[in-house]
Design an enzyme around this catalytic site. Structure first.
Site, PDB file in Angstrom:
ATOM      1  N   ASP A   1      29.333  91.673  68.213  1.00  0.00           N
ATOM      2  CA  ASP A   1      30.311  92.435  67.032  1.00  0.00           C
ATOM      3  C   ASP A   1      29.083  92.429  65.795  1.00  0.00           C
ATOM      4  OD1 ASP A   1      29.758  89.551  66.336  1.00  0.00           O
ATOM      5  OD2 ASP A   1      31.865  89.139  66.904  1.00  0.00           O
TER       6      ASP A   1
ATOM      7  N   ASP B   1      25.222  78.913  58.643  1.00  0.00           N
ATOM      8  CA  ASP B   1      24.750  77.915  59.572  1.00  0.00           C
ATOM      9  C   ASP B   1      23.354  77.499  59.757  1.00  0.00           C
ATOM     10  OD1 ASP B   1      25.259  79.707  61.272  1.00  0.00           O
ATOM     11  OD2 ASP B   1      26.388  78.539  62.675  1.00  0.00           O
TER      12      ASP B   1
ATOM     13  N   ASP C   1      29.089  92.314  61.845  1.00  0.00           N
ATOM     14  CA  ASP C   1      29.839  91.779  60.714  1.00  0.00           C
ATOM     15  C   ASP C   1      29.051  92.294  59.298  1.00  0.00           C
ATOM     16  OD1 ASP C   1      31.384  90.457  62.286  1.00  0.00           O
ATOM     17  OD2 ASP C   1      30.446  88.655  62.034  1.00  0.00           O
TER      18      ASP C   1
HETATM   19  P1  ATP Z   1      28.342  84.892  68.361  1.00  0.00           P
HETATM   20  O1  ATP Z   1      27.307  85.950  68.932  1.00  0.00           O
HETATM   21  O2  ATP Z   1      28.565  83.915  69.461  1.00  0.00           O
HETATM   22  O3  ATP Z   1      29.402  85.897  67.772  1.00  0.00           O
HETATM   23  P2  ATP Z   1      27.640  84.452  65.694  1.00  0.00           P
HETATM   24  O4  ATP Z   1      26.633  83.793  65.032  1.00  0.00           O
HETATM   25  O5  ATP Z   1      27.749  85.929  65.495  1.00  0.00           O
HETATM   26  O6  ATP Z   1      27.577  84.157  67.226  1.00  0.00           O
HETATM   27  P3  ATP Z   1      30.195  84.225  64.661  1.00  0.00           P
HETATM   28  O7  ATP Z   1      31.186  82.928  64.984  1.00  0.00           O
HETATM   29  O8  ATP Z   1      30.604  85.555  65.006  1.00  0.00           O
HETATM   30  O9  ATP Z   1      28.965  83.810  65.239  1.00  0.00           O
HETATM   31  O10 ATP Z   1      29.877  84.116  62.998  1.00  0.00           O
HETATM   32  C1  ATP Z   1      29.298  85.037  62.344  1.00  0.00           C
HETATM   33  C2  ATP Z   1      28.348  84.619  61.263  1.00  0.00           C
HETATM   34  O11 ATP Z   1      29.034  83.613  60.462  1.00  0.00           O
HETATM   35  C3  ATP Z   1      27.196  83.568  61.740  1.00  0.00           C
HETATM   36  O12 ATP Z   1      26.268  84.400  62.382  1.00  0.00           O
HETATM   37  C4  ATP Z   1      26.775  82.646  60.673  1.00  0.00           C
HETATM   38  O13 ATP Z   1      26.228  83.311  59.803  1.00  0.00           O
HETATM   39  C5  ATP Z   1      28.435  82.488  60.125  1.00  0.00           C
HETATM   40  N1  ATP Z   1      29.024  81.078  60.628  1.00  0.00           N
HETATM   41  C6  ATP Z   1      29.737  81.313  61.716  1.00  0.00           C
HETATM   42  N2  ATP Z   1      30.121  79.974  62.077  1.00  0.00           N
HETATM   43  C7  ATP Z   1      29.640  79.005  60.685  1.00  0.00           C
HETATM   44  C8  ATP Z   1      29.880  77.750  60.476  1.00  0.00           C
HETATM   45  N3  ATP Z   1      30.474  76.871  60.901  1.00  0.00           N
HETATM   46  N4  ATP Z   1      29.028  77.552  59.175  1.00  0.00           N
HETATM   47  C9  ATP Z   1      28.379  78.210  58.478  1.00  0.00           C
HETATM   48  N5  ATP Z   1      28.236  79.447  58.967  1.00  0.00           N
HETATM   49  C10 ATP Z   1      28.897  79.974  59.944  1.00  0.00           C
HETATM   50 MG    MG Z   2      29.500  87.242  66.086  1.00  0.00          MG
END
Ligand code: ATP
Ligand code: MG
Length: 397
Positions: free
Chosen positions: A54, A125, A56
């Protein structure tokens, strides 16, 4: 940490790698006078040459302002207010820059205080998840050293790992997720913090924890993820009895099944295995072992159904009352059908009756998974696959 920017000569992100709809949203926000960047996992995956799941967007526009710009926009969430801009089935997630106190070690309950781009990154994170991409001038904006960490294959928390895990214990699971997915090294302080904060995972929302775990079962890296969850003892806290099976003599069998799941998920790409199959994968090998250990002459089908039911309850539902009902029922049905696809005794079920079962297609996929673990089953799989095809042809005649 000083701000660093990287121009298009220093990175290889090109606009044709980015989802056109996300680009449209970014452009419209910027035309309306707001700052808007691509952020998080999307930027990370582009820099790793992986296809992002995705895209964002983070912006200076408030949720209400985003809503005014896009007709197809829905504001969602209370704890974390977001705008969803819809394009048919696809959604682009737009969140306003937020601030949070990165040194506060209380559990975060609300997260709607607006802030600057830098503050927004500081509450994320890991450094590799804290990069912005500005499509206007093609630059990467890095407040946390994430660009270098990506090149060094290092997973590092933004801020003090101990504080960050206390604030939101789900980050410990996310750490294992990124280690498993990318094979990165992790900063030693984060491992120490995990050992100290492990128990805090109990305070997290079960729905979020379960979602991260189910997503990892779908990720193509579930074997490594579960190895790390067992090694760090996080699994012992979340699913204690399942964890003891992983540590018992049958642990390798369970990992072997997960390897099969990973093979099927990465090969199939967009067509992920259904979550009920993934849940069944955690239970079936344990059931098979209990059947072998059953006093002679072994259990009959009704007893096997009951054993499967009890294992699902004890291993998954009792520790996790949020386990979705559909997953419980369907994984039970998938497991039960295995004993009709590959009966223990000589007696075969009438083929037509088995084919008519609603979950037959999922049970057949599960049989394929079993044949990856135990090759002689492939013949049975082919037999049923052909039977399914013949039945479909007959119905269409
Ligand atoms: P994936 O590829 O699994 O979607 P992702 O890093 O994009 O991994 P998401 O859950 O989609 O994970 O979250 C998007 C963004 O939001 C992350 O890249 C991070 O910057 C932030 N984020 C997500 N969860 C947390 C958390 N628990 N604490 C702090 N920041 C977070
Ligand atoms: Mg993501």
């Amino acid at each position: 940490m000083e701000l660093k920017t990287y121009t298009s000569e220093q990175h290889h992100i090109r606009h044709h790698h980015i989802d056109p709809q996300a680009l449209t949203v970014l452009k419209k926000l910027q035309e309306a006078g707001h700052t808007a960047y691509l952020v998080g996992g999307g930027v990370r995956d582009l820099l790793l040459n992986k296809k992002p799941k995705d895209f964002d967007i983070s912006t200076s526009a408030l949720p209400e302002e985003v809503k005014k710009i896009f007709r197809n926009c829905l504001l969602i969430g209370r704890r974390f207010r977001l705008a969803h801009v819809r394009f048919g089935k696809q959604i682009v997630e737009v969140s306003t820059f937020r601030s949070g106190d990165p040194t506060e070690d209380e559990l975060i309950v609300r997260d709607n205080i607006w802030g600057t781009p830098e503050e927004d990154v500081l509450r994320r994170d890991f450094t590799i998840n804290g990069l912005f991409y500005n499509p206007l001038d093609h630059t990467i904006i890095d407040y946390v050293g994430g660009f270098e960490d990506l090149q060094k294959h290092t997973l590092r928390c933004i801020g003090d790992p101990y504080v960050r895990f206390k604030q939101d214990p789900v980050r410990m699971i996310r750490m294992q997720k990124f280690r498993a997915r990318f094979g990165f090294n992790v900063q030693p302080e984060a491992l120490e913090a995990l050992a100290a904060c492990r128990d805090e995972i109990r305070k997290s929302s079960p729905a979020r924890v379960l979602e991260e775990i189910l997503r990892m079962l779908e990720s193509g890296a579930s074997e490594d993820f579960f190895r790390l969850m067992v090694e760090s003892k996080l699994l012992h806290i979340l699913f204690p009895e399942l964890a003891t099976f992983f540590e018992s003599s049958m642990g390798e069998t369970l990992f072997h099944y997960l390897k099969g799941v990973d093979n099927m998920n990465t090969r199939g790409h967009y067509k992920l295995l259904d979550r009920s199959i993934l849940t069944a994968t955690l239970i079936f090998p344990i059931l098979e072992r209990s059947i072998l250990d059953y006093p002679s002459p072994g259990p009959h089908l009704g007893q096997i159904m009951q054993m499967a039911y009890e294992l699902i309850e004890r291993l998954l539902f009792e520790p996790f009352h949020h386990f979705p009902r559909r997953l419980r029922l369907e994984s039970h049905a998938i497991i039960a059908l295995q004993y009709r696809l590959t009966p223990l005794g000589k007696r075969r079920q009438a083929k037509e009756r088995v084919l008519r079962q609603k979950l037959f297609p999922l049970a057949l996929t599960f049989l394929k998974l079993r044949s990856l673990v135990y090759a002689p089953l492939f013949k049975q799989y082919e037999f049923w696959k052909k039977a399914q095809k013949d039945a479909l042809n007959q119905n269409s005649e």
